[in-house]
Write a protein that holds these residues in place. Structure first.
Motif, mmCIF file in Angstrom:
data_model
loop_
_atom_site.group_PDB
_atom_site.id
_atom_site.type_symbol
_atom_site.label_atom_id
_atom_site.label_comp_id
_atom_site.label_asym_id
_atom_site.label_seq_id
_atom_site.Cartn_x
_atom_site.Cartn_y
_atom_site.Cartn_z
ATOM 1 N N UNK B 262 0.730 -1.394 -0.025
ATOM 2 C CA UNK B 262 0.172 0.044 0.150
ATOM 3 C C UNK B 262 0.830 1.353 -0.039
ATOM 4 N N UNK B 263 2.017 1.172 0.468
ATOM 5 C CA UNK B 263 2.825 2.515 0.369
ATOM 6 C C UNK B 263 3.197 2.975 -0.858
ATOM 7 N N UNK B 264 2.934 1.959 -1.869
ATOM 8 C CA UNK B 264 3.465 2.450 -3.288
ATOM 9 C C UNK B 264 2.230 3.245 -3.975
ATOM 10 N N UNK B 265 1.135 3.358 -3.052
ATOM 11 C CA UNK B 265 -0.133 4.071 -3.875
ATOM 12 C C UNK B 265 0.475 5.283 -4.372
ATOM 13 N N UNK B 266 0.993 6.161 -3.650
ATOM 14 C CA UNK B 266 1.570 7.483 -4.024
ATOM 15 C C UNK B 266 3.168 7.660 -3.563
ATOM 16 N N UNK B 267 3.913 6.452 -3.307
ATOM 17 C CA UNK B 267 5.269 6.372 -2.968
ATOM 18 C C UNK B 267 5.934 6.682 -4.125
ATOM 19 N N UNK B 268 7.215 7.269 -3.792
ATOM 20 C CA UNK B 268 7.872 7.651 -4.950
ATOM 21 C C UNK B 268 9.329 6.942 -5.060
ATOM 22 N N UNK B 269 10.199 6.535 -5.946
ATOM 23 C CA UNK B 269 11.231 5.912 -5.633
ATOM 24 C C UNK B 269 12.679 6.742 -5.571
ATOM 25 N N UNK B 270 13.393 6.070 -4.616
ATOM 26 C CA UNK B 270 14.782 6.836 -4.611
ATOM 27 C C UNK B 270 15.684 6.015 -5.667
ATOM 28 N N UNK B 271 16.938 6.590 -5.930
ATOM 29 C CA UNK B 271 17.619 6.327 -6.974
ATOM 30 C C UNK B 271 17.862 4.872 -7.056
ATOM 31 N N UNK B 272 18.152 4.179 -6.025
ATOM 32 C CA UNK B 272 18.471 2.620 -5.828
ATOM 33 C C UNK B 272 17.059 1.892 -6.077
ATOM 34 N N UNK B 273 16.011 2.230 -5.512
ATOM 35 C CA UNK B 273 14.776 1.644 -5.945
ATOM 36 C C UNK B 273 14.521 1.703 -7.421
ATOM 37 N N UNK B 274 14.672 2.870 -8.029
ATOM 38 C CA UNK B 274 14.489 3.511 -9.425
ATOM 39 C C UNK B 274 15.435 2.260 -10.385
ATOM 40 N N UNK B 275 16.477 2.340 -9.925
ATOM 41 C CA UNK B 275 17.748 1.314 -10.579
ATOM 42 C C UNK B 275 17.103 -0.193 -10.492
ATOM 43 N N UNK B 276 16.685 -0.652 -9.332
ATOM 44 C CA UNK B 276 16.285 -1.982 -9.231
ATOM 45 C C UNK B 276 15.019 -2.272 -10.007
ATOM 46 N N UNK B 277 14.032 -1.440 -9.960
ATOM 47 C CA UNK B 277 12.859 -1.377 -10.954
ATOM 48 C C UNK B 277 13.189 -1.665 -12.258
ATOM 49 N N UNK B 278 14.118 -0.757 -12.737
ATOM 50 C CA UNK B 278 14.500 -0.916 -14.046
ATOM 51 C C UNK B 278 15.031 -2.210 -14.584
ATOM 52 N N UNK B 279 15.665 -2.853 -13.641
ATOM 53 C CA UNK B 279 16.284 -4.204 -13.966
ATOM 54 C C UNK B 279 15.061 -5.168 -13.836
ATOM 55 N N UNK B 280 14.121 -4.802 -13.204
ATOM 56 C CA UNK B 280 12.865 -5.945 -13.293
ATOM 57 C C UNK B 280 12.290 -5.736 -14.234
#
Lengths: 320, 282
Positions: B262-280
């Protein structure tokens, strides 16, 4: 086109002009449809429905849906006239009017039936004295408060031809047809019905004929009152307001709350440009129980009350 | 409308692969927009991505060069906060250039926090406050009935959004008028802003509710492109009711640490999270 009297001799229910004009418009333009909330009877749309059952979209008692459906019909290329009691249309569906109609800027005509205190004894739940304050905020939404059957019909014709959202008040309180030398419907313009340089009475809707009666009283006392029909709340005719201010005293009269409606709009213009003594006539609060006439009289929405407010405003003029 | 592209018949393997590619593109670009802006609603962007890609690349007929062609199929993003997904989708569909995605949420951008039809082609109505899109969609469908137009109307709502009563007013009208060319898609990710829907104001049994309102109901996996294509692409002429597709989805679908969180309803990524997401998201 003039409406036939439906009440006392020489007095007209503007809903008759509304319904007849809508039929005239619908006959000429197949895109015109009505959207109602089980309000065929209260909008006097029985004949329309009989003639064009398919073009009478009755969504039932569901005003949020009614206004959204109106926006959708416009999206689909139709010209919807959404017609319902003003209190429910504007109160229940205010967010739909804001987002779906004004902010989306779509070609929907909102017709607020029996506005103000038209429902009299039924009380503040059924009164619509807030609508002018709410709706004049939306620049996209043209707001018209016709004074008589002729102006109601003209406003309807203008709305049908205008590509954009419009709100029209359609009053049930019987009013006389105003005596106009040269009737011309000027969109966005106030209409000076009587000239005068001692005080200016700015009125709209069913208050206009009372303002004229007040001016007659004042004339008998040697006071020359200007009477201006401020049927357009949005856009507001600022030039007419500033010209009225040249008299040095202004009275506004509306069948609405004293907060935020015509009085508020005129006060904004005057305070920013040309402050003069001003009186605002309307309803100060939720109304107690009473007939329309009783409530009008109680709050000074009568020839006597308007004349008294005019004298008060004149008395407040700064002596130089 | 001759200028409009007819949707490709459903069910071909190539079509499904194309839609999956587009859904991935939507997710990657939506998340980049949210990351750059440090604003947005990425969880709901991801739960809706496969639905949007299926509609725009498998079902709907439209022409981005004539965005208000009278006979176009209409799509309304009633969950208007998920602008990352709808803007990326409209961009992929050709409504505006890719470079403009970088303006998301910037001052005076057309890519505003909630969609505005007067800013951006392809937007049918301004949404944001919940419960607004469905009534407008009903009106569009009624207009089709009255004018004899064969356009279809698709409305995507969130599931929490169905707590707004205006939706049920619209559902009554849709069922009553048998608007068979109207389709309501519910992004049933079971999470609203603050908690699970069923812990907040429960919606189940949602299918029974819509059946009771006069809808034909399909419950499918909202990330199964083949199922979406089959259900959404089916000819509505074969129905005498509006269609409700309850698309069971996962909020944050596609990124391991975001899914069903639920925290990603309007959560926004930090650089590490963004990089990880792009890998997935490959």
């Amino acid at each position: 086109m003039s409406a036939a009297p439906s009440t006392a001799a020489g007095r007209f229910d503007c809903r008759d002009a509304f319904a007849r004009t809508l039929e005239e418009l619908a006959e000429a333009d197949s895109r015109i449809v009505t959207v109602v909330n089980d309000s065929v009877g209260s909008s006097k749309l029985g004949a329309f429905k009989k003639r064009w059952p398919d073009r009478t979209v009755n969504v039932g008692i569901a005003e949020q849906n009614m206004v959204g459906v109106g926006a959708g019909l416009a999206n689909g290329g139709l010209v919807p006239f959404v017609s319902a009691a003003a209190c429910f249309l504007t109160g229940r569906a205010l967010e739909q009017i804001k987002a779906d109609i004004a902010y989306s800027n779509v070609n929907v005509k909102l017709c607020g039936q029996s506005p103000g205190i038209g429902y009299g004894e039924l009380g503040p739940t059924h009164h619509s004295i807030e609508d002018l304050a709410w709706l004049r905020l939306f620049r996209e939404l043209k707001v018209i408060v016709p004074a008589d059957p002729w102006e109601t019909a003209e406003a309807m014709r203008w709305a049908a031809a205008h590509d954009g959202p419009v709100f029209i008040r359609v009053s049930r309180f019987p009013v006389p047809a105003l005596d106009r030398a040269q009737p011309t419907f000027a969109p966005g313009k106030a209409e000076m019905l009587r000239s005068g340089e001692d005080v200016a009475i700015l009125a709209n809707g069913v208050m206009v004929h009372l303002a004229l009666a007040a001016a007659d009283q004042l004339a008998a006392e040697g006071v020359a009152a200007r009477v201006v029909n401020m049927s357009w709340m949005n856009p507001l005719d600022q030039d007419a307001i500033l010209a009225a201010a040249a008299t040095g005293a202004v009275v506004t009269v509306e069948e609405a709350s004293v907060r935020g409606g015509l009085g508020g709009a005129v006060a904004e213009v005057l305070a920013l440009n040309r402050p003069v003594p001003m009186e605002i006539l309307g309803f100060p609060d939720f109304c107690p129980t009473g007939s329309v006439k009783f409530l009008f009289d109680r709050y000074g929405l009568s020839a006597d009350g308007i004349a008294a407010a005019a004298r008060k405003a004149i008395g407040r003029k700064v002596r130089s | 409308m001759s200028t409009l592209t007819a949707s490709v018949p459903a069910g071909t393997g190539d079509r499904i692969a194309l839609i999956r590619d587009k859904a991935l593109w939507i997710r990657r670009h939506a998340f980049k927009m949210v990351f750059d802006a440090q604003l947005g609603h990425p969880g709901g962007d991801f739960s809706a991505a496969d639905i949007l890609a299926t509609l725009y690349f498998g079902v709907m007929r439209y022409d981005p060069a004539v965005p208000r062609a009278p006979g176009r199929d209409r799509f309304i993003m009633s969950k208007g906060h998920c602008t990352g997904a709808i803007y990326a989708c409209l961009c992929a569909a050709g409504y505006f250039p890719e470079a403009e995605l970088a303006t998301y949420m910037r001052p005076l951008t057309r890519l505003a926090g909630h969609p505005n039809r007067n800013y951006l082609p392809g937007i049918e109505t301004n949404t944001g406050p919940l419960g607004h899109g469905f009534p407008v969609g009903v009106g569009i469908a009624i207009a089709g009935q009255l004018t004899g137009s064969d356009h279809r109307t698709f409305v995507l709502t969130g599931d929490g959004e169905l707590q707004e009563g205006s939706n049920w007013e619209a559902a009554m009208t849709a069922g009553h008028r048998k608007l068979n060319r109207l389709t309501l898609i519910v992004d049933r990710n079971r999470l609203q802003q603050g908690a699970r829907t069923e812990e907040t104001a429960g919606l189940d049994p949602l299918d029974d509710k819509f059946r009771a309102f006069g809808f034909h109901v399909e419950m499918i996996d909202g990330h199964d492109v083949g199922a979406l294509l089959a259900v959404l692409g089916a000819d509505p002429a074969g129905r005498d009711k509006p269609l409700c597709v309850i698309a069971n989805t996962v909020k944050g679908k596609g990124v391991s640490f975001m899914e069903d969180n639920v925290s990603w309803h309007h959560g926004v990524p930090n650089p590490e999270q963004f990089a990880q997401a792009m890998k997935e998201l490959i």
